[in-house]
Design a protein around this motif. Structure first.
Motif, PDB file in Angstrom:
ATOM      1  N   ASP A  73       0.825  -1.197   0.000  1.00  0.00           N
ATOM      2  CA  ASP A  73       0.000   0.000   0.000  1.00  0.00           C
ATOM      3  C   ASP A  73       0.868   1.260   0.000  1.00  0.00           C
ATOM      4  N   TYR A  74       0.259   2.352  -0.399  1.00  0.00           N
ATOM      5  CA  TYR A  74       0.948   3.639  -0.454  1.00  0.00           C
ATOM      6  C   TYR A  74       0.563   4.525   0.734  1.00  0.00           C
ATOM      7  N   THR A  90       5.730   5.383  23.705  1.00  0.00           N
ATOM      8  CA  THR A  90       4.554   4.940  22.950  1.00  0.00           C
ATOM      9  C   THR A  90       5.026   4.185  21.715  1.00  0.00           C
ATOM     10  N   LEU A  91       4.469   3.019  21.513  1.00  0.00           N
ATOM     11  CA  LEU A  91       4.851   2.158  20.400  1.00  0.00           C
ATOM     12  C   LEU A  91       3.813   2.232  19.294  1.00  0.00           C
ATOM     13  N   ALA A  92       4.267   2.436  18.070  1.00  0.00           N
ATOM     14  CA  ALA A  92       3.410   2.338  16.885  1.00  0.00           C
ATOM     15  C   ALA A  92       3.728   1.021  16.194  1.00  0.00           C
ATOM     16  N   ASP A  93       2.702   0.253  15.893  1.00  0.00           N
ATOM     17  CA  ASP A  93       2.887  -1.089  15.355  1.00  0.00           C
ATOM     18  C   ASP A  93       2.033  -1.267  14.102  1.00  0.00           C
ATOM     19  N   LYS A  94       2.696  -1.464  12.964  1.00  0.00           N
ATOM     20  CA  LYS A  94       1.991  -1.736  11.712  1.00  0.00           C
ATOM     21  C   LYS A  94       2.291  -3.183  11.329  1.00  0.00           C
ATOM     22  N   LYS A  95       1.422  -4.086  11.780  1.00  0.00           N
ATOM     23  CA  LYS A  95       1.720  -5.516  11.772  1.00  0.00           C
ATOM     24  C   LYS A  95       2.000  -6.098  10.395  1.00  0.00           C
ATOM     25  N   HIS A  96       1.314  -5.616   9.361  1.00  0.00           N
ATOM     26  CA  HIS A  96       1.466  -6.271   8.057  1.00  0.00           C
ATOM     27  C   HIS A  96       2.827  -6.005   7.410  1.00  0.00           C
ATOM     28  N   LEU A  97       3.651  -5.171   8.043  1.00  0.00           N
ATOM     29  CA  LEU A  97       5.006  -4.941   7.540  1.00  0.00           C
ATOM     30  C   LEU A  97       6.021  -5.906   8.149  1.00  0.00           C
ATOM     31  N   CYS A  98       5.580  -6.782   9.040  1.00  0.00           N
ATOM     32  CA  CYS A  98       6.499  -7.643   9.791  1.00  0.00           C
ATOM     33  C   CYS A  98       7.322  -8.543   8.868  1.00  0.00           C
ATOM     34  N   ALA A  99       8.647  -8.567   9.114  1.00  0.00           N
ATOM     35  CA  ALA A  99       9.548  -9.414   8.338  1.00  0.00           C
ATOM     36  C   ALA A  99      10.071 -10.588   9.166  1.00  0.00           C
ATOM     37  N   HIS A 100       9.516 -10.787  10.358  1.00  0.00           N
ATOM     38  CA  HIS A 100       9.872 -11.905  11.241  1.00  0.00           C
ATOM     39  C   HIS A 100      11.357 -11.942  11.589  1.00  0.00           C
ATOM     40  N   ALA A 101      11.909 -10.779  11.916  1.00  0.00           N
ATOM     41  CA  ALA A 101      13.306 -10.732  12.361  1.00  0.00           C
ATOM     42  C   ALA A 101      13.433 -11.112  13.829  1.00  0.00           C
ATOM     43  N   ARG A 102      12.336 -11.018  14.574  1.00  0.00           N
ATOM     44  CA  ARG A 102      12.211 -11.551  15.941  1.00  0.00           C
ATOM     45  C   ARG A 102      12.993 -10.793  17.021  1.00  0.00           C
ATOM     46  N   PHE A 103      13.483  -9.608  16.741  1.00  0.00           N
ATOM     47  CA  PHE A 103      14.171  -8.840  17.777  1.00  0.00           C
ATOM     48  C   PHE A 103      13.217  -8.426  18.895  1.00  0.00           C
ATOM     49  N   LYS A 200       7.804 -14.582  -2.686  1.00  0.00           N
ATOM     50  CA  LYS A 200       6.551 -15.175  -2.217  1.00  0.00           C
ATOM     51  C   LYS A 200       5.658 -14.233  -1.418  1.00  0.00           C
ATOM     52  N   SER A 201       6.132 -13.048  -1.108  1.00  0.00           N
ATOM     53  CA  SER A 201       5.348 -12.140  -0.282  1.00  0.00           C
ATOM     54  C   SER A 201       4.009 -11.797  -0.931  1.00  0.00           C
ATOM     55  N   LYS A 202       2.982 -11.717  -0.112  1.00  0.00           N
ATOM     56  CA  LYS A 202       1.659 -11.267  -0.581  1.00  0.00           C
ATOM     57  C   LYS A 202       1.543  -9.745  -0.449  1.00  0.00           C
ATOM     58  N   ASN A 203       2.633  -9.120  -0.019  1.00  0.00           N
ATOM     59  CA  ASN A 203       2.645  -7.674   0.193  1.00  0.00           C
ATOM     60  C   ASN A 203       3.767  -7.029  -0.621  1.00  0.00           C
ATOM     61  N   LYS A 204       4.041  -7.597  -1.813  1.00  0.00           N
ATOM     62  CA  LYS A 204       5.129  -7.086  -2.648  1.00  0.00           C
ATOM     63  C   LYS A 204       4.956  -5.586  -2.916  1.00  0.00           C
ATOM     64  N   PRO A 205       6.046  -4.830  -2.954  1.00  0.00           N
ATOM     65  CA  PRO A 205       7.431  -5.286  -2.895  1.00  0.00           C
ATOM     66  C   PRO A 205       7.947  -5.529  -1.482  1.00  0.00           C
ATOM     67  N   PHE A 206       7.100  -5.321  -0.460  1.00  0.00           N
ATOM     68  CA  PHE A 206       7.571  -5.438   0.913  1.00  0.00           C
ATOM     69  C   PHE A 206       7.542  -6.889   1.387  1.00  0.00           C
ATOM     70  N   CYS A 207       8.452  -7.194   2.298  1.00  0.00           N
ATOM     71  CA  CYS A 207       8.510  -8.532   2.903  1.00  0.00           C
ATOM     72  C   CYS A 207       7.343  -8.712   3.867  1.00  0.00           C
ATOM     73  N   ASN A 208       6.754  -9.909   3.873  1.00  0.00           N
ATOM     74  CA  ASN A 208       5.723 -10.226   4.866  1.00  0.00           C
ATOM     75  C   ASN A 208       6.075 -11.483   5.657  1.00  0.00           C
ATOM     76  N   GLY A 209       7.356 -11.861   5.607  1.00  0.00           N
ATOM     77  CA  GLY A 209       7.818 -13.017   6.371  1.00  0.00           C
ATOM     78  C   GLY A 209       7.671 -14.336   5.670  1.00  0.00           C
ATOM     79  N   SER A 210       7.301 -14.355   4.393  1.00  0.00           N
ATOM     80  CA  SER A 210       7.083 -15.619   3.683  1.00  0.00           C
ATOM     81  C   SER A 210       8.339 -16.473   3.567  1.00  0.00           C
ATOM     82  N   HIS A 211       9.522 -15.850   3.625  1.00  0.00           N
ATOM     83  CA  HIS A 211      10.770 -16.613   3.540  1.00  0.00           C
ATOM     84  C   HIS A 211      10.906 -17.590   4.711  1.00  0.00           C
ATOM     85  N   VAL A 212      10.277 -17.274   5.834  1.00  0.00           N
ATOM     86  CA  VAL A 212      10.332 -18.141   7.019  1.00  0.00           C
ATOM     87  C   VAL A 212       9.634 -19.465   6.751  1.00  0.00           C
ATOM     88  N   GLU A 213       8.674 -19.459   5.855  1.00  0.00           N
ATOM     89  CA  GLU A 213       7.872 -20.644   5.571  1.00  0.00           C
ATOM     90  C   GLU A 213       8.452 -21.493   4.456  1.00  0.00           C
TER      91      GLU A 213
END
Length: 214
Positions: A73-74, A90-103, A200-213
């Motif tokens: 999305d733009y 205060t934390l801002a969290d945009k979940k669909h951008l998650c790349a599963h780096a796990r920090f 494999k991301s469903k959120n191209k061009p951004f990563c959505n963690g699909s590489h983990v699978e």
């Protein structure tokens, strides 16, 4: 980026490979640079995941008929973002951008740390975890100053690897590099963004963690 092809990088952007390193309890904690590629004016990075010369493109996208249709999305980051307020941060969290780096799982997890951010150790751990979030899913604000806290990052692209799980992660675009769609439209320029490298991301061009699978 090119349509159904690689990411075309111009402007002498440094390219490195960095590994995610665990702490003594097995939680992701730090980064280690393992390779710095020769600086080039222009290069093409694999977007389909099929190149035999990763991170660079070798034309595999044409052979496998890669569909690189963009779905990212733009919207600006602060739209449709969950806000979690603690006493000092205060934390801002945009979940669909998650790349599963796990920090964000270490030391009890980012939400727990923000909830007790009036404690100096919890506050420091929360900031560290957010700074290490390569996708920019997490953004932290200091409540007293109302200042958004961001790490100072080299304007560069990082190929992310996570050896403990043999994961080949996304491309970490750092330092406010402009990302242009195949149609010539600019995405929001941010300090931290991860782009899909497995195709494999469903959120191209951004990563959505699909590489983990994989």
């Amino acid at each position: 980026m090119s349509r159904n092809g690689p990411y075309i990088v111009t402007g002498k952007i440094p390219l490195t490979t960095m590994e995610i390193c665990d702490d003594d309890q097995g939680y992701c904690q730090t980064w280690r640079e393992v390779n710095r590629y020769p600086l080039k004016d222009k290069y093409a990075l694999c977007r389909c995941g099929g190149s035999k010369n990763k991170p660079f493109c070798d034309g595999a996208h044409a052979k496998i008929h890669f569909d690189g249709t963009e779905a990212g999305d733009y919207e600006l980051f602060d739209k449709t973002t969950e806000m979690i307020q603690g006493p000092a941060l205060t934390l801002a969290d945009k979940k669909h951008l998650c790349a599963h780096a796990r920090f964000c799982l270490r030391a009890g997890g980012i939400r727990s740390l923000v909830a007790k951010s009036d404690d100096p150790e919890a506050r420091n751990n929360a900031i560290e975890e957010v700074y290490n979030c390569p996708a920019g899913r997490l953004v932290i604000t200091d409540n007293e100053s109302e200042k958004v806290l961001e790490p100072e990052l080299e304007r560069s692209i990082v190929v992310i690897e996570y050896p403990p799980r043999s994961e080949h992660g996304p491309l970490w675009v750092r330092g406010g590099i402009a990302i242009e769609s195949a149609d010539g439209k600019l995405y929001e320029i941010r300090n931290r963004v991860t782009l899909c490298g497995c195709g494999k991301s469903k959120n191209k061009p951004f990563c959505n963690g699909s590489h983990v699978e994989e």
